[in-house]
Write a protein that holds these residues in place. Sequence first.
Motif, PDB file in Angstrom:
ATOM      1  N   PRO A  18       0.839  -1.206   0.000  1.00 33.63           N
ATOM      2  CA  PRO A  18       0.000   0.000   0.000  1.00 33.63           C
ATOM      3  C   PRO A  18       0.870   1.250   0.000  1.00 33.63           C
ATOM      4  CG  PRO A  18      -0.848  -1.604   1.549  1.00 33.63           C
ATOM      5  CD  PRO A  18       0.469  -2.141   1.065  1.00 33.63           C
ATOM      6  N   ARG A  48      -7.916   4.524  -3.587  1.00 37.98           N
ATOM      7  CA  ARG A  48      -8.218   4.247  -2.172  1.00 37.98           C
ATOM      8  C   ARG A  48      -8.813   2.848  -1.999  1.00 37.98           C
ATOM      9  NH1 ARG A  48      -9.515   7.945   1.648  1.00 37.98           N
ATOM     10  NH2 ARG A  48     -11.708   7.309   1.691  1.00 37.98           N
ATOM     11  N   ALA A  50      -8.159   0.321  -3.660  1.00 39.61           N
ATOM     12  CA  ALA A  50      -7.077  -0.659  -3.825  1.00 39.61           C
ATOM     13  C   ALA A  50      -6.178  -0.731  -2.595  1.00 39.61           C
ATOM     14  CB  ALA A  50      -6.246  -0.310  -5.051  1.00 39.61           C
ATOM     15  N   GLY A  51      -6.463   0.085  -1.578  1.00 36.92           N
ATOM     16  CA  GLY A  51      -5.714   0.013  -0.333  1.00 36.92           C
ATOM     17  C   GLY A  51      -4.615   1.029  -0.176  1.00 36.92           C
ATOM     18  N   HIS A  52      -4.484   1.961  -1.127  1.00 36.13           N
ATOM     19  CA  HIS A  52      -3.469   2.991  -1.016  1.00 36.13           C
ATOM     20  C   HIS A  52      -3.994   4.190  -0.220  1.00 36.13           C
ATOM     21  CE1 HIS A  52      -1.084   0.708  -3.810  1.00 36.13           C
ATOM     22  NE2 HIS A  52      -1.980   0.838  -4.779  1.00 36.13           N
ATOM     23  N   HIS A  53      -3.077   4.963   0.333  1.00 40.53           N
ATOM     24  CA  HIS A  53      -3.424   6.149   1.113  1.00 40.53           C
ATOM     25  C   HIS A  53      -3.275   7.392   0.231  1.00 40.53           C
ATOM     26  CE1 HIS A  53      -3.143   3.676   4.752  1.00 40.53           C
ATOM     27  NE2 HIS A  53      -1.983   3.236   4.289  1.00 40.53           N
TER      28      HIS A  53
END
Length: 272
Positions: A18, A48, A50-53
């Motif tokens: 991430p 977001r 996809a789990g990214h910040h």
Amino acid sequence: MTSATPQQTASALHLTAPALVACDIDGTLLNTGELPTAAARAAVERVRAAGHHVVLATGRSLVGALDAAAELGLDDAWIVASNGAVTAHLVGGEYEITDLHTIEPEPVIRVAVESMPGIRVAAEVVGVGYRVNTPFPDGELPGEQRSVRVLEELWAGPTPRLAIYGPAAFGLVPVLRAMSLTAIATRPDWVDVTPPALSKATALDKVRRQLGVEFHATVAIGDGENDLEMLRWASRSVAMGHASERVLAAADTVTGTIDDDGAAAALLSLLG
């Protein structure tokens, strides 16, 4: 030997963890004074999901950054505002200030008004708006504008950011930097003044550590002079296609312009 030219963003960045994706707002995610496009909103949501910040990193005040977060559909995100002087965590529409750096505004204001009579100066009041010596034109400052009666009221307390607005305001940059302050001319008629040794990058690295993101999983997207440190800090950096040559040279890759929804393309490149 000629230097390498940043390449147009095309393929995925192939991040294995991430990522912290730092995005400038004005000139990157949206045109100043306009709403983000459907493509930009959708790209932020997909990254977001996809789990990214997705971290907003902006020269805007916190009030202005919160407006943009709402327009982008962000109700749980980190925000770096005022060019790194204010960091906040937004959760469920409520925010907590996690880091705040201020300056004493009096010396800056005295230099500005004595050097350029009639210049406008705004001192940020975090979460509210600004104290101003003269009202700024509509659309230039988000939040409330409270006009002061005397200059002493303008420097009544410390502030994270001063905005100086007027013809040839950029001419104040050298003297302000000589005062060991961070001064950035975002336009010839506009200078942002913040505490020394501070940038979007210094604040973003604190957020990165708070989130537990490895440095190799950092991405930055921006278009302005106040994005230079952020682009150099990130493991992978993307400049908007309309950026200046100096900004383009600081980035690893170049995406489309704001009118081409270049930020959306760069965001989607994270997903493969």
